[in-house]
Design a protein around this motif. Structure first.
Motif, PDB file in Angstrom:
ATOM      1  N   UNK A 180     -52.876  39.719  66.426  1.00  0.00           N
ATOM      2  CA  UNK A 180     -53.974  40.452  67.053  1.00  0.00           C
ATOM      3  C   UNK A 180     -54.667  41.344  66.029  1.00  0.00           C
ATOM      4  N   UNK A 181     -55.999  41.203  65.996  1.00  0.00           N
ATOM      5  CA  UNK A 181     -56.850  42.000  65.122  1.00  0.00           C
ATOM      6  C   UNK A 181     -57.622  43.000  65.974  1.00  0.00           C
ATOM      7  N   UNK A 182     -57.828  44.183  65.397  1.00  0.00           N
ATOM      8  CA  UNK A 182     -58.507  45.256  66.119  1.00  0.00           C
ATOM      9  C   UNK A 182     -59.751  45.698  65.352  1.00  0.00           C
ATOM     10  N   UNK A 183     -60.824  45.940  66.112  1.00  0.00           N
ATOM     11  CA  UNK A 183     -62.091  46.384  65.551  1.00  0.00           C
ATOM     12  C   UNK A 183     -62.479  47.718  66.176  1.00  0.00           C
ATOM     13  N   UNK A 184     -63.187  48.537  65.423  1.00  0.00           N
ATOM     14  CA  UNK A 184     -63.711  49.785  65.976  1.00  0.00           C
ATOM     15  C   UNK A 184     -65.182  49.918  65.628  1.00  0.00           C
ATOM     16  N   UNK A 185     -65.952  50.374  66.601  1.00  0.00           N
ATOM     17  CA  UNK A 185     -67.353  50.723  66.384  1.00  0.00           C
ATOM     18  C   UNK A 185     -67.441  52.244  66.472  1.00  0.00           C
ATOM     19  N   UNK A 186     -67.807  52.884  65.363  1.00  0.00           N
ATOM     20  CA  UNK A 186     -67.935  54.341  65.368  1.00  0.00           C
ATOM     21  C   UNK A 186     -69.293  54.712  65.946  1.00  0.00           C
TER      22      UNK A 186
END
Length: 670
Positions: free
Chosen positions: A558-564
């Motif tokens: 599982x890969x995780x992304x964040x949008x600031x």
């Protein structure tokens, strides 16, 4: 008197009286030295065992798994105040228009549904067909809890949902209608809708004083429902939301549009001061107070521990005092008991937090956020150490919270409108991000595969930041651990580096036009901020950024992304609309085409300039004769260019492309 600070944070005093004569000076000196060393050893031994854990322990953290303290509702959680229409009552009869002649002229039909579950007691469904040829059929109405519109290919129209009391009329009653209903407990309308083709809706409200306001909302065509929030402040006309007489929802039924609504409510932010557990205490110079948190046993993705530390030391012309704060996790779930029994003093003493054992530390006031996956199922210990000449008064506040993590579908775009940082409190840095995840099964992991994450159509300028991490939530280093600092633990290891370090810059200047990442591309951290991308020669543009994971460091899992998200002008004001942003995020697994060869069979193929054509062949063990079998690869009939051939024996899954610019290692067989 001798006074000193021991390495374990205790202060010891030794009264010694010396009676010495000249004749026995040497002997007495030896005796005194031995006595002093013995006293020092005993003092240290006693300090090791009697580490001070003030008050009742362990400390229960509100909201934590297994905690005995129950937190209140999440701060800033959007809650539904008033239901406009629960769509529990079907439209009867359904509104169906079948054109007997070409339109225009327009054709209108309607239905009026009555129920106490509908605001004002009635829903007016009005379908107007504007264009279409003979025999085309249009429909609108509620069935099974969903309001839906069906527009045929080659037709268009408008559908209106009116909520203006029980009037059985297609005319919107803005004078009496709902009788001046109070919507002011909310801050806007929340609509959950879906459309297969781009369309838009218009919301209109009227009040008892004759004021009318309307606002439009675009609905992109895509699979899956989206939540739309329309703030009351977006309506012009000085509408008084304490005295509403009518609400109208108008949908553009463009050519071939299929549109649904499942939720239509008045919504608001319930701002509640979060429950925290605060510890207060006083520590003496060179002394240390220890605290044991209740063991965490079921930490979930998105969970985080928030710790706020504040101290005030005695400061005057004679004294200067400061505090130091340490945090560490331990495999021992009760060091206090272990140290008291003295059974494992060698193993347990070094587990206490302090200058030589910590994951996080700060001198003076600080805020700490330990976010999953740094936050683990374990026992955390805290230490407050007094330094200087006076007493130190301190306070430690604890809270256990979580942030949502949205699952993405491989290759499917997720369009987000009006995303915004939540209203304070709490002032947690992790809430500045919107988190997404994508699961890569082992079946999608093959030779040369990699992940591409893209944010596009971001607005307004300058856009948003994008970060990526494997099996952990990605944040900037200054936003996790000790806030505003780079965290290195007592072993010299970075503990706040939550950005994947192996991405590829495929847009570097002078790069040849390769289809996939190549081994000459610069390797960079997986962190980018949106930049201007022109459409053609301009002036039209979009704000976009893209992260490409290095195929040589890509993994399944599982890969995780964040949008600031952008900063807000008034983060404590729930009516503040600043910082709202729109964007589309897409995560896609790319698998280069690999052709399987068959023994002794000739294959014809081609390769584009600056590209690589990949092949593979399985050699069964039962076909091998040691010392006699060999592999022969013959490349012939090469036309229109020069090619390079690489042969590589497979070594591990996902890493077996045969050398060349896309290979992770030089070919090992040629």
């Amino acid at each position: 008197f001798f006074s000193f600070c021991s390495g374990f944070g205790t202060q010891e005093f030794f009264p010694l009286t010396l009676f010495l004569t000249r004749n026995f000076y040497t002997d007495m000196k030896i005796y005194f030295t031995a006595f002093f060393v013995l006293a020092l050893f005993l003092s240290f031994s006693q300090a090791e065992i009697e580490a001070r854990f003030p008050g009742a322990q362990p400390i229960a953290v509100p909201g934590a798994p297994g905690s005995t303290v129950t937190p209140g509702n999440p701060v800033g959680e959007q809650i539904d105040i008033l239901t406009i229409d629960g769509f529990s009552v079907n439209t009867s009869p359904p509104v169906i228009v079948t054109l007997e002649d070409d339109a225009p002229p327009s054709v209108t039909d309607s239905s009026f549904d009555s129920s106490n579950d509908i605001i004002g007691g009635e829903r007016d469904v009005i379908l107007t067909v504007n264009t279409g040829s003979e025999d085309l059929t249009f429909n609108a109405g509620v069935t099974g809890g969903i309001f839906s519109i069906g527009t045929p290919n080659g037709g268009s129209g408008v559908v209106r949902l009116q909520y203006d009391g029980q009037d059985a009329s297609e005319n919107l009653d803005t004078a009496v209608g709902l009788g001046g209903m109070d919507f002011s407990a909310g801050i806007g309308f929340r609509i959950v809708a879906e459309s297969d083709i781009d369309t838009e809706f218009t919301l209109t409200v009227a009040d008892s004083f004759g004021n009318i306001g309307s606002t439009d909302q675009a609905v992109p065509g895509q699979a899956g429902s989206q939540s739309y929030f329309v703030n009351f402040v977006n309506f012009p006309g000085n509408v008084d939301f304490e005295a509403i007489t009518a609400v109208e929802f108008e949908i553009q039924a463009f050519d071939n549009v299929d549109f649904t609504i499942s939720t239509f409510v008045v919504s608001g932010n319930e701002v509640i001061t979060p429950i925290t557990d605060c510890i207060t205490g006083v520590v003496l110079p060179c002394d240390t107070d220890y605290y044991r948190l209740q063991t965490f046993s079921n930490v979930q993705v998105g969970d985080y521990l928030s710790i706020s530390y504040d101290d005030v030391g005695e400061v005057d012309q004679f004294r200067t005092t400061e505090g130091r704060f340490y945090i560490v996790d331990s495999d021992f779930n009760n060091l206090q008991e272990e140290l008291a029994s003295n059974n494992n003093i060698k193993d347990t003493l070094g587990e206490l937090p302090g200058p030589s054992n910590y994951e996080y530390r700060c001198a003076g006031n600080c805020d700490v956020e330990i976010v999953w996956s740094q936050l683990q199922n374990t026992t955390y210990y805290l230490a407050v150490e007094g330094n200087g000449d006076g007493n130190l008064v301190y306070q430690i506040c604890l809270a256990y919270r979580s942030v949502p993590v949205i699952d993405l579908v491989d290759g499917s775009a997720e369009t987000v409108f009006f995303d915004q940082r939540p209203t304070f409190p709490p002032r947690d840095e992790v809430l500045h991000y919107r988190f997404y995840s994508l699961d890569i099964p082992q079946s999608s992991f093959s030779e040369g595969s990699y992940l591409v994450v893209n944010v596009s159509r971001a607005e307004p300028f300058p856009g948003v930041g994008l970060r990526l991490m494997y099996e952990s939530l990605p944040e900037a280093a200054v936003d996790t651990g000790v806030i505003g600092a780079i965290d290195v633990n007592s072993q010299g290891r970075r503990v706040d580096n939550t950005i994947y370090q192996f991405c590829v810059d495929t847009a570097s200047e002078g790069r040849q036009d390769y289809d996939h990442p190549v081994n000459t591309d610069p390797r960079v951290p997986c962190d980018c901020f949106t930049d201007v991308q022109l459409f053609g020669d301009g002036p039209s543009f979009q704000l976009t950024c893209q992260l490409v994971v290095d195929p040589c460091h890509f993994r399944y899992g599982r890969w995780y992304m964040s949008v600031e998200l952008p900063e807000r002008a008034q983060p404590g004001n729930p009516l503040d609309l600043s910082g709202q942003t729109n964007y589309t995020i897409t995560a896609t697994t790319v698998q280069p085409s690999i052709t399987s060869l068959i023994r002794n069979v000739t294959f014809k193929a081609f390769v584009e300039p600056e590209a690589v054509a990949h092949f593979k062949i399985d050699v069964p063990a039962n076909t091998m004769i040691t010392g006699e079998s060999h592999l022969f690869v013959h490349l012939s009939n090469v036309r229109n260019g020069i090619v390079d051939l690489f042969v590589h024996r497979g070594t591990e899954i996902g890493r077996n492309l045969a050398g060349g610019p896309e290979g992770c290692a030089p070919a090992n067989a040629t």
